[in-house]
Scaffold this motif. Structure first.
Motif, PDB file in Angstrom:
ATOM      1  N   ALA A   1      -5.700  -0.613  -2.439  1.00  0.00           N
ATOM      2  CA  ALA A   1      -4.857   0.464  -2.052  1.00  0.00           C
ATOM      3  C   ALA A   1      -4.614   1.415  -2.996  1.00  0.00           C
ATOM      4  O   ALA A   1      -4.556   2.729  -2.832  1.00  0.00           O
ATOM      5  N   LEU A   2      -4.961   0.981  -4.321  1.00  0.00           N
ATOM      6  CA  LEU A   2      -4.924   2.017  -5.574  1.00  0.00           C
ATOM      7  C   LEU A   2      -6.055   2.913  -5.338  1.00  0.00           C
ATOM      8  O   LEU A   2      -5.901   3.984  -5.400  1.00  0.00           O
ATOM      9  N   VAL A   3      -7.274   2.449  -4.955  1.00  0.00           N
ATOM     10  CA  VAL A   3      -8.422   3.309  -4.939  1.00  0.00           C
ATOM     11  C   VAL A   3      -8.276   4.181  -3.695  1.00  0.00           C
ATOM     12  O   VAL A   3      -8.573   5.515  -4.071  1.00  0.00           O
ATOM     13  N   ARG A   4      -7.868   3.628  -2.574  1.00  0.00           N
ATOM     14  CA  ARG A   4      -7.679   4.634  -1.539  1.00  0.00           C
ATOM     15  C   ARG A   4      -6.554   5.872  -1.636  1.00  0.00           C
ATOM     16  O   ARG A   4      -6.608   6.948  -1.690  1.00  0.00           O
ATOM     17  N   SER A   5      -5.514   5.228  -2.374  1.00  0.00           N
ATOM     18  CA  SER A   5      -4.588   6.360  -2.882  1.00  0.00           C
ATOM     19  C   SER A   5      -5.174   7.540  -3.957  1.00  0.00           C
ATOM     20  O   SER A   5      -4.927   8.705  -3.707  1.00  0.00           O
ATOM     21  N   MET A   6      -5.603   7.013  -4.704  1.00  0.00           N
ATOM     22  CA  MET A   6      -6.478   7.985  -6.036  1.00  0.00           C
ATOM     23  C   MET A   6      -7.287   8.682  -5.111  1.00  0.00           C
ATOM     24  O   MET A   6      -7.479  10.120  -5.573  1.00  0.00           O
ATOM     25  N   LEU A   7      -8.174   8.217  -4.344  1.00  0.00           N
ATOM     26  CA  LEU A   7      -9.299   8.968  -3.825  1.00  0.00           C
ATOM     27  C   LEU A   7      -8.669  10.113  -3.059  1.00  0.00           C
ATOM     28  O   LEU A   7      -9.368  11.211  -2.795  1.00  0.00           O
TER      29      LEU A   7
ATOM     30  N   ALA B   1       0.768  -1.138   0.056  1.00  0.00           N
ATOM     31  CA  ALA B   1       0.177  -0.040  -0.074  1.00  0.00           C
ATOM     32  C   ALA B   1       0.804   1.282  -0.113  1.00  0.00           C
ATOM     33  O   ALA B   1       0.493   2.205  -0.779  1.00  0.00           O
ATOM     34  N   ALA B   2       2.181   1.293   0.793  1.00  0.00           N
ATOM     35  CA  ALA B   2       2.794   2.506   0.698  1.00  0.00           C
ATOM     36  C   ALA B   2       3.469   2.648  -0.562  1.00  0.00           C
ATOM     37  O   ALA B   2       3.431   3.854  -0.864  1.00  0.00           O
ATOM     38  N   GLU B   3       3.972   1.371  -1.264  1.00  0.00           N
ATOM     39  CA  GLU B   3       4.602   1.789  -2.549  1.00  0.00           C
ATOM     40  C   GLU B   3       3.604   2.200  -3.425  1.00  0.00           C
ATOM     41  O   GLU B   3       3.834   3.136  -4.179  1.00  0.00           O
ATOM     42  N   ILE B   4       2.412   1.671  -3.543  1.00  0.00           N
ATOM     43  CA  ILE B   4       1.321   2.597  -4.434  1.00  0.00           C
ATOM     44  C   ILE B   4       1.006   3.660  -4.016  1.00  0.00           C
ATOM     45  O   ILE B   4       0.989   4.791  -5.077  1.00  0.00           O
ATOM     46  N   GLY B   5       1.011   4.147  -2.776  1.00  0.00           N
ATOM     47  CA  GLY B   5       0.499   5.646  -2.347  1.00  0.00           C
ATOM     48  C   GLY B   5       1.700   6.422  -3.214  1.00  0.00           C
ATOM     49  O   GLY B   5       1.496   7.377  -3.421  1.00  0.00           O
ATOM     50  N   PHE B   6       2.954   6.068  -2.801  1.00  0.00           N
ATOM     51  CA  PHE B   6       4.224   6.654  -3.579  1.00  0.00           C
ATOM     52  C   PHE B   6       3.979   6.900  -4.952  1.00  0.00           C
ATOM     53  O   PHE B   6       4.065   8.060  -5.457  1.00  0.00           O
ATOM     54  N   LEU B   7       3.554   5.993  -5.723  1.00  0.00           N
ATOM     55  CA  LEU B   7       3.536   5.910  -7.238  1.00  0.00           C
ATOM     56  C   LEU B   7       2.302   6.736  -7.428  1.00  0.00           C
ATOM     57  O   LEU B   7       2.402   7.663  -8.367  1.00  0.00           O
ATOM     58  N   VAL B   8       1.230   7.037  -6.913  1.00  0.00           N
ATOM     59  CA  VAL B   8      -0.261   7.541  -7.269  1.00  0.00           C
ATOM     60  C   VAL B   8       0.221   9.161  -6.756  1.00  0.00           C
ATOM     61  O   VAL B   8       0.105  10.151  -7.511  1.00  0.00           O
ATOM     62  N   GLU B   9       0.678   9.667  -5.505  1.00  0.00           N
ATOM     63  CA  GLU B   9       1.198  10.937  -5.228  1.00  0.00           C
ATOM     64  C   GLU B   9       2.110  11.353  -6.022  1.00  0.00           C
ATOM     65  O   GLU B   9       2.050  12.593  -6.527  1.00  0.00           O
ATOM     66  N   GLY B  10       3.217  10.743  -6.345  1.00  0.00           N
ATOM     67  CA  GLY B  10       4.193  10.872  -7.258  1.00  0.00           C
ATOM     68  C   GLY B  10       3.627  11.468  -8.783  1.00  0.00           C
ATOM     69  O   GLY B  10       4.106  12.211  -9.310  1.00  0.00           O
TER      70      GLY B  10
END
Ligand code: URA
Length: 437
Positions: A57-63, A18-27
Protein backbone atom coordinates in the motif's frame (compact mmCIF):
# COMPACT_ATOMS: atom_id res chain seq x y z
CA UNK A 1 -8.39 10.49 10.20
CA UNK A 2 -5.76 12.08 12.41
CA UNK A 3 -2.08 11.46 11.74
CA UNK A 4 -1.33 11.33 15.47
CA UNK A 5 -3.66 8.34 15.99
CA UNK A 6 -2.04 6.47 13.10
CA UNK A 7 1.48 7.20 14.39
CA UNK A 8 0.44 5.94 17.84
CA UNK A 9 -0.99 2.74 16.35
CA UNK A 10 2.19 2.04 14.39
CA UNK A 11 4.32 2.94 17.44
CA UNK A 12 2.43 0.29 19.43
CA UNK A 13 2.92 -2.38 16.78
CA UNK A 14 -0.47 -2.12 15.06
CA UNK A 15 -1.28 -2.27 11.36
CA UNK A 16 -2.36 0.57 9.08
CA UNK A 17 -4.95 0.16 6.35
CA UNK A 18 -4.31 1.08 2.69
CA UNK A 19 -6.64 4.09 3.07
CA UNK A 20 -4.74 5.28 6.15
CA UNK A 21 -1.39 4.90 4.40
CA UNK A 22 -2.78 6.78 1.39
CA UNK A 23 -3.91 9.61 3.69
CA UNK A 24 -0.44 9.88 5.26
CA UNK A 25 1.43 9.80 1.92
CA UNK A 26 -0.85 12.29 0.18
CA UNK A 27 -0.74 14.44 3.31
CA UNK A 28 3.05 14.52 3.13
CA UNK A 29 3.03 15.61 -0.51
CA UNK A 30 0.40 18.31 -0.17
CA UNK A 31 1.59 19.57 3.24
CA UNK A 32 -1.45 18.49 5.29
CA UNK A 33 0.62 16.03 7.33
CA UNK A 34 3.67 17.97 8.56
CA UNK A 35 7.16 16.52 8.15
CA UNK A 36 7.62 16.26 11.93
CA UNK A 37 4.73 13.81 12.09
CA UNK A 38 6.22 11.82 9.21
CA UNK A 39 9.57 11.81 11.03
CA UNK A 40 7.87 10.17 14.02
CA UNK A 41 5.99 7.76 11.77
CA UNK A 42 9.17 6.79 9.89
CA UNK A 43 10.89 6.02 13.21
CA UNK A 44 7.90 3.92 14.29
CA UNK A 45 8.16 2.01 10.97
CA UNK A 46 11.91 1.47 11.52
CA UNK A 47 11.13 -0.14 14.89
CA UNK A 48 7.86 -1.93 14.20
CA UNK A 49 8.21 -2.76 10.50
CA UNK A 50 5.32 -3.18 8.09
CA UNK A 51 3.43 -6.20 6.80
CA UNK A 52 3.64 -7.08 3.10
CA UNK A 53 0.13 -5.67 2.64
CA UNK A 54 1.10 -2.39 4.31
CA UNK A 55 4.34 -2.12 2.31
CA UNK A 56 2.49 -2.73 -0.96
CA UNK A 57 0.00 0.00 0.00
CA UNK A 58 2.90 2.35 0.75
CA UNK A 59 4.51 1.63 -2.65
CA UNK A 60 1.18 2.17 -4.42
CA UNK A 61 0.44 5.45 -2.63
CA UNK A 62 3.94 6.83 -3.23
CA UNK A 63 3.89 5.75 -6.88
CA UNK A 64 0.57 7.53 -7.47
CA UNK A 65 1.72 10.85 -6.00
CA UNK A 66 3.27 11.36 -9.46
CA UNK A 67 3.03 10.34 -13.09
CA UNK A 68 3.04 6.64 -13.90
CA UNK A 69 4.35 6.43 -17.44
CA UNK A 70 2.83 4.14 -20.00
CA UNK A 71 5.33 3.14 -22.69
CA UNK A 72 2.86 0.72 -24.28
CA UNK A 73 3.25 2.51 -27.64
CA UNK A 74 6.90 1.39 -27.81
CA UNK A 75 6.94 -2.13 -29.23
CA UNK A 76 8.62 -4.98 -27.34
CA UNK A 77 9.48 -5.57 -23.70
CA UNK A 78 10.64 -2.76 -21.40
CA UNK A 79 12.92 -3.83 -18.56
CA UNK A 80 15.07 -1.83 -16.15
CA UNK A 81 17.73 -2.62 -13.56
CA UNK A 82 18.23 -1.00 -10.18
CA UNK A 83 21.29 -1.34 -8.00
CA UNK A 84 21.36 -0.61 -4.29
CA UNK A 85 24.70 1.09 -4.95
CA UNK A 86 28.37 0.43 -4.56
CA UNK A 87 31.91 1.49 -5.34
CA UNK A 88 33.04 1.32 -8.96
CA UNK A 89 29.58 0.06 -9.92
CA UNK A 90 29.19 1.17 -13.52
CA UNK A 91 27.11 -1.82 -14.63
CA UNK A 92 24.20 0.38 -15.83
CA UNK A 93 26.39 2.02 -18.48
CA UNK A 94 27.46 -1.41 -19.75
CA UNK A 95 24.29 -3.46 -19.54
CA UNK A 96 21.76 -0.89 -20.81
CA UNK A 97 23.31 -0.75 -24.33
CA UNK A 98 23.85 -4.54 -24.32
CA UNK A 99 20.22 -5.23 -23.43
CA UNK A 100 18.96 -2.63 -25.94
CA UNK A 101 21.08 -4.25 -28.66
CA UNK A 102 19.38 -7.58 -27.82
CA UNK A 103 15.87 -6.18 -28.41
CA UNK A 104 14.71 -5.12 -24.93
CA UNK A 105 14.05 -1.41 -24.31
CA UNK A 106 15.73 -0.01 -21.18
CA UNK A 107 14.02 3.14 -19.85
CA UNK A 108 16.27 4.05 -16.95
CA UNK A 109 15.73 6.74 -14.31
CA UNK A 110 18.85 6.87 -12.15
CA UNK A 111 20.25 8.73 -9.17
CA UNK A 112 23.37 10.60 -8.12
CA UNK A 113 26.11 9.32 -5.89
CA UNK A 114 26.11 10.04 -2.18
CA UNK A 115 28.81 9.31 0.39
CA UNK A 116 31.20 6.56 -0.66
CA UNK A 117 28.90 5.23 -3.41
CA UNK A 118 28.80 6.51 -6.99
CA UNK A 119 25.77 7.37 -9.12
CA UNK A 120 24.99 6.74 -12.79
CA UNK A 121 23.98 10.36 -13.44
CA UNK A 122 27.33 11.74 -12.26
CA UNK A 123 29.18 9.26 -14.46
CA UNK A 124 27.10 10.17 -17.53
CA UNK A 125 27.52 13.90 -16.91
CA UNK A 126 31.29 13.49 -17.16
CA UNK A 127 30.73 12.98 -20.92
CA UNK A 128 30.94 16.51 -22.40
CA UNK A 129 27.46 17.77 -23.30
CA UNK A 130 25.52 14.77 -21.93
CA UNK A 131 22.14 15.86 -20.52
CA UNK A 132 20.28 13.88 -17.91
CA UNK A 133 17.57 16.50 -17.22
CA UNK A 134 15.29 15.58 -20.12
CA UNK A 135 11.54 15.98 -19.98
CA UNK A 136 9.22 13.01 -20.32
CA UNK A 137 8.53 13.72 -24.02
CA UNK A 138 12.25 13.44 -24.83
CA UNK A 139 12.48 10.39 -22.54
CA UNK A 140 9.84 8.58 -24.61
CA UNK A 141 11.33 9.66 -27.94
CA UNK A 142 14.87 8.53 -27.07
CA UNK A 143 13.65 5.24 -25.56
CA UNK A 144 11.85 4.54 -28.83
CA UNK A 145 14.69 5.65 -31.13
CA UNK A 146 17.69 4.21 -29.27
CA UNK A 147 16.17 1.35 -27.24
CA UNK A 148 17.52 2.97 -24.09
CA UNK A 149 17.37 6.28 -22.29
CA UNK A 150 19.20 7.38 -19.13
CA UNK A 151 17.76 10.31 -17.18
CA UNK A 152 17.47 11.67 -13.63
CA UNK A 153 14.34 11.66 -11.48
CA UNK A 154 11.97 14.38 -12.71
CA UNK A 155 9.55 16.35 -10.54
CA UNK A 156 6.73 14.19 -11.95
CA UNK A 157 8.17 10.84 -10.81
CA UNK A 158 7.18 9.73 -7.28
CA UNK A 159 7.37 13.21 -5.66
CA UNK A 160 6.55 11.73 -2.24
CA UNK A 161 9.84 9.84 -2.34
CA UNK A 162 11.86 13.04 -2.81
CA UNK A 163 10.39 14.55 0.35
CA UNK A 164 10.45 11.34 2.34
CA UNK A 165 13.99 10.34 1.35
CA UNK A 166 15.41 13.73 2.43
CA UNK A 167 13.47 13.45 5.69
CA UNK A 168 14.73 9.90 6.34
CA UNK A 169 18.29 10.97 5.57
CA UNK A 170 18.05 13.64 8.29
CA UNK A 171 16.26 11.51 10.90
CA UNK A 172 18.29 8.25 10.83
CA UNK A 173 15.36 6.36 9.32
CA UNK A 174 16.89 5.17 6.04
CA UNK A 175 17.58 1.67 7.37
CA UNK A 176 14.12 0.15 7.13
CA UNK A 177 13.26 -2.60 4.66
CA UNK A 178 9.65 -1.42 4.05
CA UNK A 179 10.76 2.20 3.60
CA UNK A 180 13.62 1.26 1.23
CA UNK A 181 11.30 -1.06 -0.72
CA UNK A 182 8.73 1.70 -1.12
CA UNK A 183 11.35 4.28 -2.06
CA UNK A 184 12.95 2.15 -4.78
CA UNK A 185 9.83 0.53 -6.21
CA UNK A 186 7.77 3.74 -6.30
CA UNK A 187 10.41 5.34 -8.54
CA UNK A 188 11.09 2.30 -10.70
CA UNK A 189 7.46 1.33 -11.30
CA UNK A 190 6.74 4.89 -12.50
CA UNK A 191 9.15 4.46 -15.46
CA UNK A 192 6.73 2.51 -17.63
CA UNK A 193 8.59 -0.82 -17.34
CA UNK A 194 7.14 -4.32 -17.66
CA UNK A 195 9.61 -5.89 -15.26
CA UNK A 196 12.66 -5.09 -13.13
CA UNK A 197 15.97 -6.69 -12.20
CA UNK A 198 17.50 -5.68 -8.88
CA UNK A 199 21.18 -5.83 -8.06
CA UNK A 200 21.18 -6.01 -4.27
CA UNK A 201 24.72 -5.49 -3.10
CA UNK A 202 26.21 -6.70 0.14
CA UNK A 203 29.63 -6.45 1.78
CA UNK A 204 32.09 -3.82 2.93
CA UNK A 205 31.13 -1.11 0.43
CA UNK A 206 27.39 -1.82 0.25
CA UNK A 207 24.53 -0.05 1.90
CA UNK A 208 23.55 -3.44 3.45
CA UNK A 209 26.81 -4.92 4.67
CA UNK A 210 25.28 -8.19 6.02
CA UNK A 211 24.13 -10.74 3.46
CA UNK A 212 21.04 -11.63 5.60
CA UNK A 213 19.88 -8.00 5.44
CA UNK A 214 20.49 -7.80 1.69
CA UNK A 215 18.51 -11.03 1.19
CA UNK A 216 15.63 -9.72 3.32
CA UNK A 217 15.54 -6.50 1.25
CA UNK A 218 15.63 -8.49 -1.99
CA UNK A 219 12.79 -10.76 -0.77
CA UNK A 220 10.72 -7.73 0.17
CA UNK A 221 11.16 -6.04 -3.22
CA UNK A 222 10.53 -9.24 -5.18
CA UNK A 223 7.34 -10.06 -3.27
CA UNK A 224 5.94 -6.52 -3.34
CA UNK A 225 6.75 -6.21 -7.04
CA UNK A 226 4.84 -9.43 -7.64
CA UNK A 227 1.94 -8.23 -5.49
CA UNK A 228 1.78 -5.19 -7.76
CA UNK A 229 1.74 -7.30 -10.91
CA UNK A 230 5.33 -6.57 -11.99
CA UNK A 231 7.80 -9.44 -12.24
CA UNK A 232 10.87 -8.50 -10.19
CA UNK A 233 14.00 -10.62 -9.90
CA UNK A 234 16.94 -9.92 -7.64
CA UNK A 235 20.56 -10.95 -7.80
CA UNK A 236 22.66 -10.64 -4.64
CA UNK A 237 26.17 -9.49 -5.52
CA UNK A 238 29.31 -8.90 -3.51
CA UNK A 239 30.57 -5.37 -2.87
CA UNK A 240 33.59 -6.20 -0.71
CA UNK A 241 36.03 -4.84 -3.29
CA UNK A 242 35.34 -2.12 -5.90
CA UNK A 243 33.84 -3.47 -9.12
CA UNK A 244 36.30 -3.27 -12.00
CA UNK A 245 39.48 -1.22 -11.92
CA UNK A 246 38.18 2.35 -11.71
CA UNK A 247 36.32 4.48 -9.17
CA UNK A 248 35.36 8.04 -10.20
CA UNK A 249 33.12 9.37 -12.90
CA UNK A 250 35.11 9.94 -16.11
CA UNK A 251 37.40 7.03 -15.22
CA UNK A 252 34.36 4.76 -14.94
CA UNK A 253 32.93 5.91 -18.28
CA UNK A 254 36.28 5.07 -19.89
CA UNK A 255 36.19 1.59 -18.34
CA UNK A 256 32.56 1.10 -19.46
CA UNK A 257 33.54 1.88 -23.06
CA UNK A 258 36.37 -0.64 -22.73
CA UNK A 259 33.83 -3.23 -21.56
CA UNK A 260 31.58 -2.48 -24.54
CA UNK A 261 34.62 -3.02 -26.79
CA UNK A 262 35.21 -6.42 -25.19
CA UNK A 263 38.22 -5.25 -23.19
CA UNK A 264 36.69 -5.05 -19.71
CA UNK A 265 37.95 -6.67 -16.51
CA UNK A 266 36.53 -10.09 -15.64
CA UNK A 267 34.72 -9.15 -12.41
CA UNK A 268 32.90 -6.19 -13.91
CA UNK A 269 31.97 -8.17 -17.02
CA UNK A 270 30.67 -11.07 -14.92
CA UNK A 271 28.25 -8.91 -12.91
CA UNK A 272 27.18 -6.81 -15.92
CA UNK A 273 26.49 -9.88 -18.07
CA UNK A 274 24.60 -11.71 -15.28
CA UNK A 275 22.30 -8.73 -14.81
CA UNK A 276 21.90 -8.17 -18.55
CA UNK A 277 21.07 -11.86 -19.09
CA UNK A 278 18.45 -11.68 -16.35
CA UNK A 279 16.90 -8.69 -18.13
CA UNK A 280 16.72 -10.63 -21.41
CA UNK A 281 15.06 -13.54 -19.60
CA UNK A 282 12.50 -11.25 -17.96
CA UNK A 283 11.94 -9.55 -21.31
CA UNK A 284 11.22 -12.97 -22.81
CA UNK A 285 13.79 -12.67 -25.61
CA UNK A 286 15.97 -15.61 -24.51
CA UNK A 287 14.98 -19.15 -23.59
CA UNK A 288 17.48 -19.78 -20.83
CA UNK A 289 20.39 -18.17 -19.03
CA UNK A 290 23.05 -19.72 -21.30
CA UNK A 291 21.28 -18.42 -24.44
CA UNK A 292 20.81 -14.99 -22.83
CA UNK A 293 24.48 -14.74 -21.86
CA UNK A 294 25.45 -15.80 -25.35
CA UNK A 295 23.34 -13.05 -26.95
CA UNK A 296 24.81 -10.46 -24.60
CA UNK A 297 28.37 -11.53 -25.47
CA UNK A 298 27.52 -11.44 -29.19
CA UNK A 299 26.26 -7.85 -28.89
CA UNK A 300 29.72 -6.89 -27.65
CA UNK A 301 31.59 -8.97 -30.21
CA UNK A 302 29.62 -7.57 -33.17
CA UNK A 303 29.79 -3.95 -31.96
CA UNK A 304 26.01 -3.49 -31.66
CA UNK A 305 26.17 -2.74 -27.90
CA UNK A 306 28.81 -0.04 -28.39
CA UNK A 307 26.75 1.34 -31.27
CA UNK A 308 23.69 1.66 -28.96
CA UNK A 309 25.81 3.53 -26.45
CA UNK A 310 27.07 5.88 -29.17
CA UNK A 311 23.48 6.53 -30.27
CA UNK A 312 22.15 7.29 -26.82
CA UNK A 313 25.12 9.56 -25.99
CA UNK A 314 24.47 11.55 -29.18
CA UNK A 315 20.68 11.62 -28.60
CA UNK A 316 21.21 13.03 -25.10
CA UNK A 317 23.55 15.79 -26.31
CA UNK A 318 26.84 14.11 -25.41
CA UNK A 319 29.98 13.76 -27.52
CA UNK A 320 29.71 10.34 -29.21
CA UNK A 321 33.47 10.46 -29.77
CA UNK A 322 33.70 9.10 -26.23
CA UNK A 323 33.12 5.66 -27.79
CA UNK A 324 36.18 5.99 -30.07
CA UNK A 325 38.60 8.05 -28.04
CA UNK A 326 37.51 8.11 -24.38
CA UNK A 327 40.88 9.44 -23.19
CA UNK A 328 40.71 12.35 -25.63
CA UNK A 329 37.07 13.25 -24.95
CA UNK A 330 36.67 12.77 -21.19
CA UNK A 331 38.05 15.22 -18.62
CA UNK A 332 41.39 14.21 -17.13
CA UNK A 333 42.82 15.18 -13.75
CA UNK A 334 45.98 17.31 -13.63
CA UNK A 335 47.70 15.34 -10.89
CA UNK A 336 48.38 11.69 -10.19
CA UNK A 337 49.89 10.05 -7.09
CA UNK A 338 50.45 6.36 -6.47
CA UNK A 339 50.12 3.90 -3.63
CA UNK A 340 52.80 1.17 -3.65
CA UNK A 341 52.94 -2.28 -2.08
CA UNK A 342 54.76 -2.32 1.26
CA UNK A 343 55.76 -5.96 0.81
CA UNK A 344 55.52 -8.81 -1.67
CA UNK A 345 52.56 -11.16 -1.64
CA UNK A 346 48.99 -11.51 -2.90
CA UNK A 347 46.21 -9.00 -2.54
CA UNK A 348 43.67 -10.56 -0.16
CA UNK A 349 41.37 -7.58 0.22
CA UNK A 350 40.87 -4.18 -1.36
CA UNK A 351 38.16 -2.74 0.82
CA UNK A 352 35.48 -0.97 -1.17
CA UNK A 353 34.30 1.39 1.57
CA UNK A 354 37.74 2.94 2.09
CA UNK A 355 38.37 3.28 -1.65
CA UNK A 356 34.97 4.97 -2.01
CA UNK A 357 35.74 7.35 0.85
CA UNK A 358 39.17 8.18 -0.57
CA UNK A 359 37.66 8.84 -3.98
CA UNK A 360 35.10 11.16 -2.37
CA UNK A 361 37.90 13.10 -0.60
CA UNK A 362 39.59 13.64 -3.98
CA UNK A 363 36.39 15.25 -5.30
CA UNK A 364 34.81 12.31 -7.14
CA UNK A 365 31.88 12.01 -4.73
CA UNK A 366 29.78 14.15 -2.43
CA UNK A 367 29.46 14.11 1.35
CA UNK A 368 26.11 15.94 1.24
CA UNK A 369 23.51 16.03 -1.52
CA UNK A 370 24.37 19.71 -2.23
CA UNK A 371 28.12 19.19 -2.86
CA UNK A 372 29.47 19.51 -6.39
CA UNK A 373 31.89 16.94 -7.79
CA UNK A 374 34.99 16.84 -9.98
CA UNK A 375 34.27 14.48 -12.90
CA UNK A 376 37.97 13.82 -13.57
CA UNK A 377 38.88 12.71 -10.04
CA UNK A 378 39.06 9.13 -8.83
CA UNK A 379 41.13 6.05 -8.25
CA UNK A 380 42.48 3.38 -10.58
CA UNK A 381 43.13 -0.03 -9.03
CA UNK A 382 46.30 -1.12 -10.83
CA UNK A 383 46.19 -4.37 -8.85
CA UNK A 384 43.17 -6.04 -7.36
CA UNK A 385 42.11 -9.01 -5.22
CA UNK A 386 44.04 -12.15 -6.15
CA UNK A 387 46.89 -10.33 -7.95
CA UNK A 388 50.53 -10.91 -7.03
CA UNK A 389 52.57 -7.84 -6.08
CA UNK A 390 56.26 -7.30 -5.43
CA UNK A 391 57.32 -4.79 -2.78
CA UNK A 392 57.27 -1.31 -4.35
CA UNK A 393 54.81 -2.17 -7.16
CA UNK A 394 52.14 0.42 -7.85
CA UNK A 395 48.82 -0.82 -6.44
CA UNK A 396 46.64 2.21 -7.09
CA UNK A 397 46.69 5.59 -8.83
CA UNK A 398 44.94 8.58 -7.30
CA UNK A 399 43.75 11.11 -9.90
CA UNK A 400 42.88 14.60 -8.65
CA UNK A 401 42.96 18.31 -9.42
CA UNK A 402 44.80 21.01 -7.40
CA UNK A 403 41.75 22.24 -5.38
CA UNK A 404 41.63 18.81 -3.71
CA UNK A 405 45.38 18.51 -3.04
CA UNK A 406 44.90 19.14 0.69
CA UNK A 407 42.91 15.89 0.93
CA UNK A 408 45.69 13.84 -0.67
CA UNK A 409 47.48 12.60 2.49
CA UNK A 410 44.21 11.31 3.98
CA UNK A 411 43.16 9.71 0.66
CA UNK A 412 46.57 8.02 0.25
CA UNK A 413 46.35 6.62 3.75
CA UNK A 414 42.82 5.33 3.22
CA UNK A 415 43.76 3.52 0.01
CA UNK A 416 46.91 2.05 1.60
CA UNK A 417 44.83 0.81 4.55
CA UNK A 418 42.19 -0.67 2.25
CA UNK A 419 44.71 -3.18 0.89
CA UNK A 420 45.64 -6.39 2.65
CA UNK A 421 48.69 -8.28 1.31
CA UNK A 422 48.88 -11.98 2.21
CA UNK A 423 51.83 -14.35 1.85
CA UNK A 424 50.00 -17.08 -0.08
CA UNK A 425 47.83 -17.05 -3.23
CA UNK A 426 44.26 -15.78 -2.88
CA UNK A 427 41.21 -16.61 -4.99
CA UNK A 428 38.73 -13.83 -5.49
CA UNK A 429 35.54 -14.84 -3.61
CA UNK A 430 32.35 -15.32 -5.66
CA UNK A 431 30.64 -12.19 -6.90
CA UNK A 432 27.17 -13.67 -7.45
CA UNK A 433 25.83 -14.66 -4.03
CA UNK A 434 22.26 -15.64 -4.81
CA UNK A 435 19.16 -15.11 -6.91
CA UNK A 436 15.57 -14.46 -5.92
CA UNK A 437 12.32 -14.38 -7.84
N1 URA B 1 17.91 3.95 -2.46
C1 URA B 1 16.70 4.54 -2.62
O1 URA B 1 16.35 4.97 -3.71
N2 URA B 1 15.90 4.63 -1.54
C2 URA B 1 16.24 4.16 -0.32
O2 URA B 1 15.46 4.27 0.60
C3 URA B 1 17.50 3.57 -0.17
C4 URA B 1 18.33 3.46 -1.27
Amino acid sequence: MRAVDLIRRKRDGGELSAAEIGFLVEGLTDGIVPTYQWAALAMAIVWRGMTTVETAALVRSMLHTGTVLDLGDIPGPKVDKHSTGGVGDKTSLILAPIVAACGVTVPMVSGRGLGHTGGTLDKLESIPGFRIDLDLTAYRRIARECGLVLIGQTAEIAPADRVLYALRDATATVESIPLITASILSKKLAEGIDSLVLDVKTGDGAFMSRVEDARALAESMVSIGRAMGKPVRAILTSMDAPLGRTVGNALEVRESVECLRGEGPADLMEVSLELAAEMLLLGGVAENRAAALDRCRQSIANGSALDRFRRVVAAQGGDPGVCDDPLGVLPRAMRLETVRAERSGFIGQFKAWSVGQASMLLGAGRATAEDSIDPAAGIVLVKTVGDHVAAGDVIAELHFNPPFAAALPAALEMVARAVEILPSPVRRPPLILGRLG
